[in-house]
Motif scaffolding. Structure first.
Motif, PDB file in Angstrom:
ATOM      1  N   PRO A   1       0.766  -1.235   0.000  1.00 38.31           N
ATOM      2  CA  PRO A   1       0.000   0.000   0.000  1.00 38.31           C
ATOM      3  C   PRO A   1       0.796   1.284   0.000  1.00 38.31           C
ATOM      4  O   PRO A   1       0.299   2.296  -0.451  1.00 38.31           O
ATOM      5  CB  PRO A   1      -0.835  -0.105   1.277  1.00 38.31           C
ATOM      6  CG  PRO A   1      -0.080  -1.039   2.153  1.00 38.31           C
ATOM      7  CD  PRO A   1       0.590  -1.992   1.227  1.00 38.31           C
ATOM      8  N   PHE A   2       2.034   1.290   0.476  1.00 32.13           N
ATOM      9  CA  PHE A   2       2.709   2.565   0.654  1.00 32.13           C
ATOM     10  C   PHE A   2       3.911   2.762  -0.261  1.00 32.13           C
ATOM     11  O   PHE A   2       4.627   3.732  -0.122  1.00 32.13           O
ATOM     12  CB  PHE A   2       3.148   2.722   2.120  1.00 32.13           C
ATOM     13  CG  PHE A   2       2.019   2.580   3.087  1.00 32.13           C
ATOM     14  CD1 PHE A   2       2.107   1.722   4.166  1.00 32.13           C
ATOM     15  CD2 PHE A   2       0.856   3.303   2.922  1.00 32.13           C
ATOM     16  CE1 PHE A   2       1.056   1.589   5.061  1.00 32.13           C
ATOM     17  CE2 PHE A   2      -0.198   3.172   3.804  1.00 32.13           C
ATOM     18  CZ  PHE A   2      -0.104   2.311   4.872  1.00 32.13           C
TER      19      PHE A   2
ATOM     20  N   PRO B   1      18.169  23.584   5.901  1.00 30.45           N
ATOM     21  CA  PRO B   1      19.320  22.929   5.244  1.00 30.45           C
ATOM     22  C   PRO B   1      19.497  21.482   5.703  1.00 30.45           C
ATOM     23  O   PRO B   1      19.404  21.165   6.888  1.00 30.45           O
ATOM     24  CB  PRO B   1      20.504  23.800   5.698  1.00 30.45           C
ATOM     25  CG  PRO B   1      19.903  25.149   5.955  1.00 30.45           C
ATOM     26  CD  PRO B   1      18.531  24.875   6.520  1.00 30.45           C
ATOM     27  N   GLY B   2      19.723  20.612   4.715  1.00 29.06           N
ATOM     28  CA  GLY B   2      19.951  19.201   5.007  1.00 29.06           C
ATOM     29  C   GLY B   2      18.699  18.372   5.120  1.00 29.06           C
ATOM     30  O   GLY B   2      18.781  17.142   5.242  1.00 29.06           O
ATOM     31  N   SER B   3      17.515  19.012   5.073  1.00 29.36           N
ATOM     32  CA  SER B   3      16.278  18.238   5.210  1.00 29.36           C
ATOM     33  C   SER B   3      15.904  17.577   3.888  1.00 29.36           C
ATOM     34  O   SER B   3      16.230  18.076   2.813  1.00 29.36           O
ATOM     35  CB  SER B   3      15.130  19.132   5.685  1.00 29.36           C
ATOM     36  OG  SER B   3      14.880  20.165   4.750  1.00 29.36           O
ATOM     37  N   ARG B   4      15.227  16.453   4.001  1.00 30.17           N
ATOM     38  CA  ARG B   4      14.767  15.698   2.831  1.00 30.17           C
ATOM     39  C   ARG B   4      13.276  15.450   2.987  1.00 30.17           C
ATOM     40  O   ARG B   4      12.836  14.892   4.003  1.00 30.17           O
ATOM     41  CB  ARG B   4      15.515  14.372   2.724  1.00 30.17           C
ATOM     42  CG  ARG B   4      15.008  13.462   1.616  1.00 30.17           C
ATOM     43  CD  ARG B   4      15.900  12.239   1.481  1.00 30.17           C
ATOM     44  NE  ARG B   4      15.317  11.270   0.555  1.00 30.17           N
ATOM     45  CZ  ARG B   4      14.937  10.059   0.904  1.00 30.17           C
ATOM     46  NH1 ARG B   4      15.057   9.657   2.158  1.00 30.17           N
ATOM     47  NH2 ARG B   4      14.433   9.227   0.014  1.00 30.17           N
ATOM     48  N   VAL B   5      12.496  15.887   2.015  1.00 28.84           N
ATOM     49  CA  VAL B   5      11.047  15.770   2.095  1.00 28.84           C
ATOM     50  C   VAL B   5      10.607  14.497   1.377  1.00 28.84           C
ATOM     51  O   VAL B   5      10.922  14.295   0.199  1.00 28.84           O
ATOM     52  CB  VAL B   5      10.356  17.008   1.478  1.00 28.84           C
ATOM     53  CG1 VAL B   5       8.848  16.820   1.459  1.00 28.84           C
ATOM     54  CG2 VAL B   5      10.732  18.257   2.267  1.00 28.84           C
ATOM     55  N   ARG B   6       9.902  13.630   2.099  1.00 28.53           N
ATOM     56  CA  ARG B   6       9.409  12.378   1.536  1.00 28.53           C
ATOM     57  C   ARG B   6       7.889  12.343   1.593  1.00 28.53           C
ATOM     58  O   ARG B   6       7.269  12.950   2.467  1.00 28.53           O
ATOM     59  CB  ARG B   6       9.973  11.184   2.322  1.00 28.53           C
ATOM     60  CG  ARG B   6      11.473  11.023   2.201  1.00 28.53           C
ATOM     61  CD  ARG B   6      11.997   9.850   3.018  1.00 28.53           C
ATOM     62  NE  ARG B   6      11.907  10.084   4.451  1.00 28.53           N
ATOM     63  CZ  ARG B   6      11.206   9.337   5.287  1.00 28.53           C
ATOM     64  NH1 ARG B   6      10.485   8.312   4.835  1.00 28.53           N
ATOM     65  NH2 ARG B   6      11.207   9.600   6.580  1.00 28.53           N
ATOM     66  N   LYS B   7       7.285  11.620   0.655  1.00 26.58           N
ATOM     67  CA  LYS B   7       5.828  11.466   0.635  1.00 26.58           C
ATOM     68  C   LYS B   7       5.395  10.469   1.714  1.00 26.58           C
ATOM     69  O   LYS B   7       6.007   9.417   1.865  1.00 26.58           O
ATOM     70  CB  LYS B   7       5.357  10.978  -0.741  1.00 26.58           C
ATOM     71  CG  LYS B   7       5.609  11.963  -1.865  1.00 26.58           C
ATOM     72  CD  LYS B   7       5.023  11.481  -3.167  1.00 26.58           C
ATOM     73  CE  LYS B   7       5.776  10.302  -3.754  1.00 26.58           C
ATOM     74  NZ  LYS B   7       7.104  10.646  -4.269  1.00 26.58           N
ATOM     75  N   ALA B   8       4.340  10.829   2.427  1.00 27.97           N
ATOM     76  CA  ALA B   8       3.769   9.936   3.437  1.00 27.97           C
ATOM     77  C   ALA B   8       2.316   9.660   3.057  1.00 27.97           C
ATOM     78  O   ALA B   8       1.429  10.468   3.327  1.00 27.97           O
ATOM     79  CB  ALA B   8       3.843  10.575   4.826  1.00 27.97           C
ATOM     80  N   PRO B   9       2.044   8.534   2.398  1.00 24.79           N
ATOM     81  CA  PRO B   9       0.664   8.206   2.005  1.00 24.79           C
ATOM     82  C   PRO B   9      -0.099   7.579   3.164  1.00 24.79           C
ATOM     83  O   PRO B   9      -0.174   6.366   3.309  1.00 24.79           O
ATOM     84  CB  PRO B   9       0.853   7.242   0.838  1.00 24.79           C
ATOM     85  CG  PRO B   9       2.179   6.597   1.097  1.00 24.79           C
ATOM     86  CD  PRO B   9       3.007   7.560   1.880  1.00 24.79           C
ATOM     87  N   GLU B  10      -0.660   8.420   4.005  1.00 21.23           N
ATOM     88  CA  GLU B  10      -1.415   7.937   5.155  1.00 21.23           C
ATOM     89  C   GLU B  10      -2.875   8.373   4.962  1.00 21.23           C
ATOM     90  O   GLU B  10      -3.421   8.132   3.889  1.00 21.23           O
ATOM     91  CB  GLU B  10      -0.740   8.445   6.436  1.00 21.23           C
ATOM     92  CG  GLU B  10       0.671   7.852   6.541  1.00 21.23           C
ATOM     93  CD  GLU B  10       1.483   8.368   7.706  1.00 21.23           C
ATOM     94  OE1 GLU B  10       2.107   7.531   8.376  1.00 21.23           O
ATOM     95  OE2 GLU B  10       1.523   9.592   7.944  1.00 21.23           O
ATOM     96  N   THR B  11      -3.518   8.959   5.946  1.00 22.68           N
ATOM     97  CA  THR B  11      -4.900   9.394   5.716  1.00 22.68           C
ATOM     98  C   THR B  11      -4.965  10.339   4.527  1.00 22.68           C
ATOM     99  O   THR B  11      -5.883  10.280   3.715  1.00 22.68           O
ATOM    100  CB  THR B  11      -5.462  10.077   6.967  1.00 22.68           C
ATOM    101  OG1 THR B  11      -5.584   9.097   7.998  1.00 22.68           O
ATOM    102  CG2 THR B  11      -6.843  10.645   6.698  1.00 22.68           C
ATOM    103  N   THR B  12      -4.006  11.259   4.433  1.00 27.43           N
ATOM    104  CA  THR B  12      -3.825  12.026   3.209  1.00 27.43           C
ATOM    105  C   THR B  12      -2.402  11.783   2.716  1.00 27.43           C
ATOM    106  O   THR B  12      -1.550  11.272   3.438  1.00 27.43           O
ATOM    107  CB  THR B  12      -4.026  13.544   3.435  1.00 27.43           C
ATOM    108  OG1 THR B  12      -2.973  14.022   4.284  1.00 27.43           O
ATOM    109  CG2 THR B  12      -5.382  13.839   4.044  1.00 27.43           C
ATOM    110  N   LEU B  13      -2.150  12.178   1.482  1.00 24.82           N
ATOM    111  CA  LEU B  13      -0.784  12.154   0.963  1.00 24.82           C
ATOM    112  C   LEU B  13      -0.130  13.461   1.398  1.00 24.82           C
ATOM    113  O   LEU B  13      -0.441  14.525   0.877  1.00 24.82           O
ATOM    114  CB  LEU B  13      -0.793  12.034  -0.560  1.00 24.82           C
ATOM    115  CG  LEU B  13       0.587  11.993  -1.218  1.00 24.82           C
ATOM    116  CD1 LEU B  13       1.315  10.706  -0.866  1.00 24.82           C
ATOM    117  CD2 LEU B  13       0.462  12.142  -2.729  1.00 24.82           C
ATOM    118  N   HIS B  14       0.754  13.392   2.369  1.00 27.64           N
ATOM    119  CA  HIS B  14       1.339  14.613   2.926  1.00 27.64           C
ATOM    120  C   HIS B  14       2.848  14.456   3.034  1.00 27.64           C
ATOM    121  O   HIS B  14       3.373  13.337   2.977  1.00 27.64           O
ATOM    122  CB  HIS B  14       0.732  14.900   4.313  1.00 27.64           C
ATOM    123  CG  HIS B  14       1.108  13.894   5.357  1.00 27.64           C
ATOM    124  ND1 HIS B  14       2.116  14.104   6.277  1.00 27.64           N
ATOM    125  CD2 HIS B  14       0.629  12.648   5.636  1.00 27.64           C
ATOM    126  CE1 HIS B  14       2.239  13.048   7.064  1.00 27.64           C
ATOM    127  NE2 HIS B  14       1.345  12.150   6.702  1.00 27.64           N
TER     128      HIS B  14
END
Length: 426
Positions: free
Chosen positions: A8-9, A402-415
């Motif tokens: 699912p994820f 700086p240094g952060s990495r944004v990842r998709k979290a498909p939970e109740t919403t895709l956030h």
């Protein structure tokens, strides 16, 4: 037909699993289902054959909040309460809410400080919660409105992060008294019930959709809701409007931080139409650049990323005969990234909407659903996205920590899994 375990994820695995299949058997948490990956068949479920499909039991996060009103099993009851809500959410009414939306958004950005790290998702949750409370339950004393907003923001943030499938979802749904989501829901619901009880006996009642549920209803239209059911309906409406809008705004601000040329075009477009904006999305491309930008955000990051329906009767879906009671899944995330419908589907390109129409027959673009059961708050959402986005980016330029990495979290919403940003004045 194969019955393959459903990952699912992991979107890459989902794409590989479904490649070449318009319909494929899958298994979700021990339940057999059919995954539909053809936009024409999805539209046949949502539009042409919508009376043959009801709400499925898989991934139904909203039904954990309410089974009354618009989420009732009885379709006639659902339609009745949908009609009841429509006057408060339709396009002609939405513009009346713009001053409140703008004031709330300006309060948010006015609280930020240059160079301060901002939890963008939490801030967008708080902003969207304030908009929901002020517009759907307006006329409340400021202190009561603020208390409800804070509780709704807390509930919405816990909802956003709730897993939808697998062992994590089972743990999150377990009725533990210590569960943060359950505590947040109980806290908000208690405050809301107290507010509605005060309204019931008030000589100067609040206005809006939720108070409209309180008077007794005619027996030949729909059964009157009890106070408990009204609270459930209110929690569902307010939370649903908050979690989806907060997720889309978070992605929009992330994209602008990564795409300076896109940001420049959005700012120029907003400066061109100013405070008297008449921009509305939902099929109106190729309108202004801001609409095309938000349409592209919704394409790549649809908040309601997966949906389940259940067949009410025996149906034929393409070449597949499905008996009554079959669970049918589809994912707007996958449909929106189908290379058969979108050139360079993973590329962020607002100008693709100069030649594509989101509402064209056969379109795979369904961030709000489509047909009789599509999102009733779509017009409201478009205006809120535009107003809040404008308030933020005209005041601040945001950059990732700086240094952060944004990842998709498909939970109740895709956030975004995490989104901390630093504001700098324009």
């Amino acid at each position: 037909m194969d019955t393959t375990p459903y990952p699912p994820f992991r979107f890459g695995r989902m794409e590989r699993l479904l490649r070449g299949h318009s319909v494929r058997g899958v298994r979700v948490d021990g339940t057999d289902a059919h995954f539909v990956n053809d936009p024409a068949l999805v539209r046949s479920i949502l539009v042409d054959g919508n009376k043959s499909y009801g709400k499925g039991d898989l991934f139904q996060k909203a039904r954990n909040l309410s089974r009354a009103g618009m989420l009732a099993e009885d379709e006639s009851v659902h339609r009745y309460y949908r009609r009841l809500a429509h006057p408060y959410l339709r396009s002609a009414t939405v513009d009346d809410h713009v001053p409140a939306m703008r004031e709330i958004a300006q309060d948010t950005v006015g609280s930020w400080r240059a160079g301060q790290t901002v939890d963008v998702q939490a801030e967008m949750c708080r902003t969207a919660a304030a908009v929901a409370v002020r517009t759907l339950l307006h006329g409340l004393p400021p202190q009561r409105s603020a208390a409800l907003t804070e509780r709704l923001a807390r509930l919405s943030w816990e909802m956003i992060r709730k897993p939808l499938s697998g062992r994590a979802a089972a743990r999150a749904g377990h009725p533990r008294p210590a569960g943060r989501l359950l505590r947040a829901r109980a806290d908000f619901r208690a405050a809301l019930a107290a507010t509605l009880l005060e309204h019931w006996g008030s000589a100067r009642p609040a206005a809006g959709y939720l108070p409209a549920l309180l008077p007794g209803l005619e027996e030949d239209t729909a059964p009157a809701l009890t106070l408990d059911q009204i609270c459930d309906e209110a929690v569902m409406m307010l939370a649903a409007g908050t979690v989806t809008t907060a997720s889309v705004l978070s992605w929009a601000l992330y994209v602008l931080s990564r795409e300076p040329l896109v940001e420049e075009k959005v700012l120029k477009d907003m400066a061109g139409y100013g405070a008297a904006s008449d921009v509305h999305g939902g099929g109106h491309c190729p309108a202004g650049y801001t609409v095309r930008f938000l349409t592209e955000v919704l394409r790549l990051y649809p908040p309601v990323w997966i949906t389940c329906r259940r067949t009410l009767v025996d149906v034929t879906l393409g070449e597949h005969a499905l008996p009554a009671g079959t669970h049918v899944l589809f994912s707007s995330y996958l449909l929106h990234r189908d290379p058969g419908h979108y050139a360079n589907p993973h590329r962020f390109d607002p100008d693709r909407w100069l030649s594509l129409r989101p509402d064209a027959r056969g379109s795979s673009f369904i961030p709000f659903g489509v047909g009789a059961k599509g999102c009733i708050g779509e017009s409201f959402a478009w205006k809120e996205l535009e107003v809040v986005l404008g308030a933020v980016i005209q005041e601040w330029q945001l950059s990732l920590v700086p240094g952060s990495r944004v990842r998709k979290a498909p939970e109740t919403t895709l956030h975004p899994h995490s989104l901390f940003m630093i504001p700098r004045p324009r």
